[in-house]
Design a protein around this motif. Structure first.
Motif, PDB file in Angstrom:
ATOM      1  N   PHE A 195       2.442  74.695  53.643  1.00  0.00           N
ATOM      2  CA  PHE A 195       1.485  75.381  54.513  1.00  0.00           C
ATOM      3  C   PHE A 195       0.170  74.606  54.583  1.00  0.00           C
ATOM      4  CE2 PHE A 195      -1.697  78.451  55.691  1.00  0.00           C
ATOM      5  CZ  PHE A 195      -1.062  79.269  56.611  1.00  0.00           C
ATOM      6  N   LEU A 196      -0.315  74.156  53.424  1.00  0.00           N
ATOM      7  CA  LEU A 196      -1.587  73.429  53.366  1.00  0.00           C
ATOM      8  C   LEU A 196      -1.445  71.971  53.761  1.00  0.00           C
ATOM      9  CD1 LEU A 196      -2.943  74.838  49.974  1.00  0.00           C
ATOM     10  CD2 LEU A 196      -3.728  75.457  52.259  1.00  0.00           C
ATOM     11  N   GLN A 197      -0.189  71.480  53.790  1.00  0.00           N
ATOM     12  CA  GLN A 197       0.077  70.072  54.084  1.00  0.00           C
ATOM     13  C   GLN A 197      -0.579  69.144  53.064  1.00  0.00           C
ATOM     14  OE1 GLN A 197       2.115  68.666  57.009  1.00  0.00           O
ATOM     15  NE2 GLN A 197       2.841  70.632  56.239  1.00  0.00           N
ATOM     16  N   GLU A 198      -0.614  69.583  51.825  1.00  0.00           N
ATOM     17  CA  GLU A 198      -1.108  68.753  50.734  1.00  0.00           C
ATOM     18  C   GLU A 198      -0.601  69.317  49.415  1.00  0.00           C
ATOM     19  OE1 GLU A 198      -5.317  68.778  50.067  1.00  0.00           O
ATOM     20  OE2 GLU A 198      -5.541  70.855  50.752  1.00  0.00           O
ATOM     21  N   GLY A 199      -0.459  68.428  48.427  1.00  0.00           N
ATOM     22  CA  GLY A 199       0.026  68.849  47.126  1.00  0.00           C
ATOM     23  C   GLY A 199      -1.100  69.326  46.225  1.00  0.00           C
ATOM     24  N   PHE A 200      -0.749  70.166  45.244  1.00  0.00           N
ATOM     25  CA  PHE A 200      -1.723  70.656  44.272  1.00  0.00           C
ATOM     26  C   PHE A 200      -1.827  69.658  43.120  1.00  0.00           C
ATOM     27  CE2 PHE A 200      -0.147  74.697  46.137  1.00  0.00           C
ATOM     28  CZ  PHE A 200      -1.345  75.144  46.661  1.00  0.00           C
ATOM     29  N   SER A 201      -3.047  69.415  42.661  1.00  0.00           N
ATOM     30  CA  SER A 201      -3.245  68.465  41.567  1.00  0.00           C
ATOM     31  C   SER A 201      -2.599  68.951  40.276  1.00  0.00           C
ATOM     32  CB  SER A 201      -4.741  68.222  41.359  1.00  0.00           C
ATOM     33  OG  SER A 201      -5.429  69.445  41.122  1.00  0.00           O
ATOM     34  N   ALA A 202      -2.592  70.258  40.038  1.00  0.00           N
ATOM     35  CA  ALA A 202      -1.953  70.795  38.834  1.00  0.00           C
ATOM     36  C   ALA A 202      -0.451  70.550  38.866  1.00  0.00           C
ATOM     37  CB  ALA A 202      -2.244  72.286  38.695  1.00  0.00           C
ATOM     38  N   VAL A 227       8.181  66.882  44.326  1.00  0.00           N
ATOM     39  CA  VAL A 227       7.926  65.444  44.259  1.00  0.00           C
ATOM     40  C   VAL A 227       7.478  64.922  45.630  1.00  0.00           C
ATOM     41  CG1 VAL A 227       9.087  63.198  44.051  1.00  0.00           C
ATOM     42  CG2 VAL A 227       9.378  64.914  42.273  1.00  0.00           C
ATOM     43  N   SER A 228       8.024  65.485  46.697  1.00  0.00           N
ATOM     44  CA  SER A 228       7.708  64.994  48.043  1.00  0.00           C
ATOM     45  C   SER A 228       6.265  65.274  48.450  1.00  0.00           C
ATOM     46  CB  SER A 228       8.663  65.623  49.069  1.00  0.00           C
ATOM     47  OG  SER A 228       8.430  67.018  49.196  1.00  0.00           O
ATOM     48  N   TRP A 229       5.538  66.093  47.666  1.00  0.00           N
ATOM     49  CA  TRP A 229       4.141  66.393  48.007  1.00  0.00           C
ATOM     50  C   TRP A 229       3.152  65.787  47.022  1.00  0.00           C
ATOM     51  CZ3 TRP A 229       2.346  67.496  52.448  1.00  0.00           C
ATOM     52  CH2 TRP A 229       3.098  68.240  53.360  1.00  0.00           C
ATOM     53  N   ILE A 230       3.599  64.836  46.200  1.00  0.00           N
ATOM     54  CA  ILE A 230       2.653  64.154  45.311  1.00  0.00           C
ATOM     55  C   ILE A 230       1.653  63.376  46.159  1.00  0.00           C
ATOM     56  CG2 ILE A 230       2.438  62.263  43.641  1.00  0.00           C
ATOM     57  CD1 ILE A 230       4.988  63.184  42.360  1.00  0.00           C
ATOM     58  N   PRO A 231       0.349  63.525  45.903  1.00  0.00           N
ATOM     59  CA  PRO A 231      -0.658  62.830  46.726  1.00  0.00           C
ATOM     60  C   PRO A 231      -0.560  61.312  46.578  1.00  0.00           C
ATOM     61  CG  PRO A 231      -1.651  64.613  45.450  1.00  0.00           C
ATOM     62  CD  PRO A 231      -0.268  64.426  44.924  1.00  0.00           C
ATOM     63  N   ASN A 271       5.199  62.206  54.204  1.00  0.00           N
ATOM     64  CA  ASN A 271       3.970  62.972  53.982  1.00  0.00           C
ATOM     65  C   ASN A 271       2.776  62.045  53.779  1.00  0.00           C
ATOM     66  OD1 ASN A 271       5.356  65.399  54.170  1.00  0.00           O
ATOM     67  ND2 ASN A 271       5.749  65.519  51.975  1.00  0.00           N
ATOM     68  N   TRP A 272       2.996  60.942  53.083  1.00  0.00           N
ATOM     69  CA  TRP A 272       1.913  59.975  52.889  1.00  0.00           C
ATOM     70  C   TRP A 272       1.451  59.395  54.221  1.00  0.00           C
ATOM     71  CZ3 TRP A 272       3.902  56.693  48.138  1.00  0.00           C
ATOM     72  CH2 TRP A 272       3.692  57.429  46.968  1.00  0.00           C
ATOM     73  N   LEU A 273       2.407  59.044  55.075  1.00  0.00           N
ATOM     74  CA  LEU A 273       2.062  58.472  56.381  1.00  0.00           C
ATOM     75  C   LEU A 273       1.280  59.475  57.225  1.00  0.00           C
ATOM     76  CD1 LEU A 273       5.391  56.581  57.215  1.00  0.00           C
ATOM     77  CD2 LEU A 273       3.196  55.583  56.554  1.00  0.00           C
ATOM     78  N   ASN A 274       1.710  60.732  57.204  1.00  0.00           N
ATOM     79  CA  ASN A 274       0.986  61.767  57.952  1.00  0.00           C
ATOM     80  C   ASN A 274      -0.436  61.927  57.424  1.00  0.00           C
ATOM     81  OD1 ASN A 274       3.077  62.334  59.691  1.00  0.00           O
ATOM     82  ND2 ASN A 274       3.874  64.031  58.477  1.00  0.00           N
ATOM     83  N   ASN A 276      -2.238  59.729  55.780  1.00  0.00           N
ATOM     84  CA  ASN A 276      -3.021  58.549  56.095  1.00  0.00           C
ATOM     85  C   ASN A 276      -3.428  58.527  57.568  1.00  0.00           C
ATOM     86  OD1 ASN A 276      -4.004  55.806  55.205  1.00  0.00           O
ATOM     87  ND2 ASN A 276      -2.615  55.174  56.848  1.00  0.00           N
ATOM     88  N   ALA A 277      -2.521  58.993  58.444  1.00  0.00           N
ATOM     89  CA  ALA A 277      -2.839  59.046  59.871  1.00  0.00           C
ATOM     90  C   ALA A 277      -3.965  60.039  60.150  1.00  0.00           C
ATOM     91  CB  ALA A 277      -1.594  59.430  60.664  1.00  0.00           C
ATOM     92  N   ILE A 278      -3.945  61.178  59.459  1.00  0.00           N
ATOM     93  CA  ILE A 278      -4.997  62.183  59.642  1.00  0.00           C
ATOM     94  C   ILE A 278      -6.334  61.637  59.173  1.00  0.00           C
ATOM     95  CG2 ILE A 278      -5.818  64.434  58.855  1.00  0.00           C
ATOM     96  CD1 ILE A 278      -2.890  65.328  58.739  1.00  0.00           C
ATOM     97  N   GLN A 279      -6.342  60.955  58.017  1.00  0.00           N
ATOM     98  CA  GLN A 279      -7.590  60.386  57.509  1.00  0.00           C
ATOM     99  C   GLN A 279      -8.124  59.303  58.443  1.00  0.00           C
ATOM    100  OE1 GLN A 279      -6.691  59.044  53.547  1.00  0.00           O
ATOM    101  NE2 GLN A 279      -6.665  61.108  52.682  1.00  0.00           N
ATOM    102  N   THR A 280      -7.215  58.487  58.990  1.00  0.00           N
ATOM    103  CA  THR A 280      -7.631  57.436  59.903  1.00  0.00           C
ATOM    104  C   THR A 280      -8.224  58.019  61.184  1.00  0.00           C
ATOM    105  OG1 THR A 280      -5.877  55.998  59.053  1.00  0.00           O
ATOM    106  CG2 THR A 280      -6.850  55.407  61.169  1.00  0.00           C
TER     107      THR A 280
END
Length: 286
Positions: A195-202, A227-231, A271-274, A276-280
């Motif tokens: 939902f958040l489109q990001e992984g939790f650090s914990a 594992v697929s949501w590791i930052p 997920n990493w590519l997405n 990175n694209a958002i940050q860019t």
């Protein structure tokens, strides 16, 4: 001069590399370091007991001593707490009519947050629940969490989630029988991350610490989804804490497990590519 903590450190070096320590150390000294082989001996003992049909009583967690488990009743379940604000705040405004909730000076209770329009109208007067774990099951609170980039909110969730994962992990706490509850908890975390489109650090920290102890079977689908949501982080850390533990299981497991790992890593790259694209795009816009 020789100080006690330095003597303890030298004695630890002498244990693993005796040729490197040539000075004489006292025979009796305070123990500063725990036996590093303890967790592995406990894990081997647990496997032997399981194979021999002996009830499992020994426990390990994350390469340390046994954690202090939460005192739950015998029929209690691992449940995520419901949304609730400060009790005093509810008692103070409970007797007033509904119009009062839209006053600019009154916080809007999260218990009455039911619709997205309510979220929009009261977004500046909302308070996060007293128990942060409840946001995981509330899409509206997750929306709010995404809008309010408050570090304290993420820290509260980090500490709560980290503690829950530590105490309920079924393959690190060997005598924990509540695997179905833990599976459900991991699935809830995964849905919140999607939902958040990001992984939790914990969750990331939990995976890095527990993957070396994971048997590749317990909660397999849930773990590989997380594992697929590791930052995206340092490549050397990813190799040491993620790829190396998975590789040991990969080369000794079935074709199905191999395909599952590859699918998880493929989704991780996606997920990493997405991200990175958002940050860019954000940097380009600014």
């Amino acid at each position: 001069g020789m100080q006690s903590h330095l003597q303890a450190l030298l004695s630890l070096y002498r244990l693993f590399c005796p040729e490197q320590v040539t000075i004489t150390l006292p025979g009796k000294m305070k123990t500063y370091f725990k036996n590093s082989e303890g967790p592995w001996k406990a894990a081997i003992t647990a496997v032997r007991q399981r194979n021999q049909g002996i009830p499992r009583t020994q426990a390990i967690f994350l390469g340390t001593s046994q954690p202090q488990s939460r005192k739950r009743k015998w029929n209690a379940q691992l449940v995520i707490p419901p949304s609730s604000t400060n009790t005093n705040n509810l008692e103070e405004h409970g007797g007033k009519n509904h119009v009062c909730l839209y006053s600019t000076n009154v916080s809007f209770p999260v218990e009455q947050l039911q619709t997205f329009p309510q979220l929009l109208q009261n977004i500046h007067r909302l308070e996060f629940p007293s128990q942060m774990g409840s946001v995981l099951t509330s899409p509206l609170l997750l929306h709010y969490m995404n809008c309010v980039k408050d570090e304290s909110i993420y820290l509260r969730l980090y500490y709560w989630m980290g503690q829950m994962l530590q105490e309920e992990c079924t393959w690190c706490v060997v005598d924990n029988p509540n695997e179905e509850e833990f599976k459900s908890f991991l699935e809830t975390i995964y849905k919140a991350e999607c939902f958040l489109q990001e992984g939790f650090s914990a969750c990331e920290e939990f995976l890095y610490k527990t993957l070396p102890f994971w048997d590749g079977f317990s909660c397999r689908s849930e773990i590989l989804r997380l594992v697929s949501w590791i930052p995206l982080s340092n490549c050397s850390d990813i190799k040491s804490y993620l790829y190396d533990p998975l590789a040991q299981l990969f080369f000794t497991s079935s074709i199905y497990f191999k395909c599952s790992v590859l699918e998880s890593l493929k989704q991780l790259l996606h997920n990493w590519l997405n991200c990175n694209a958002i940050q860019t795009d954000s940097e380009f816009s600014s």
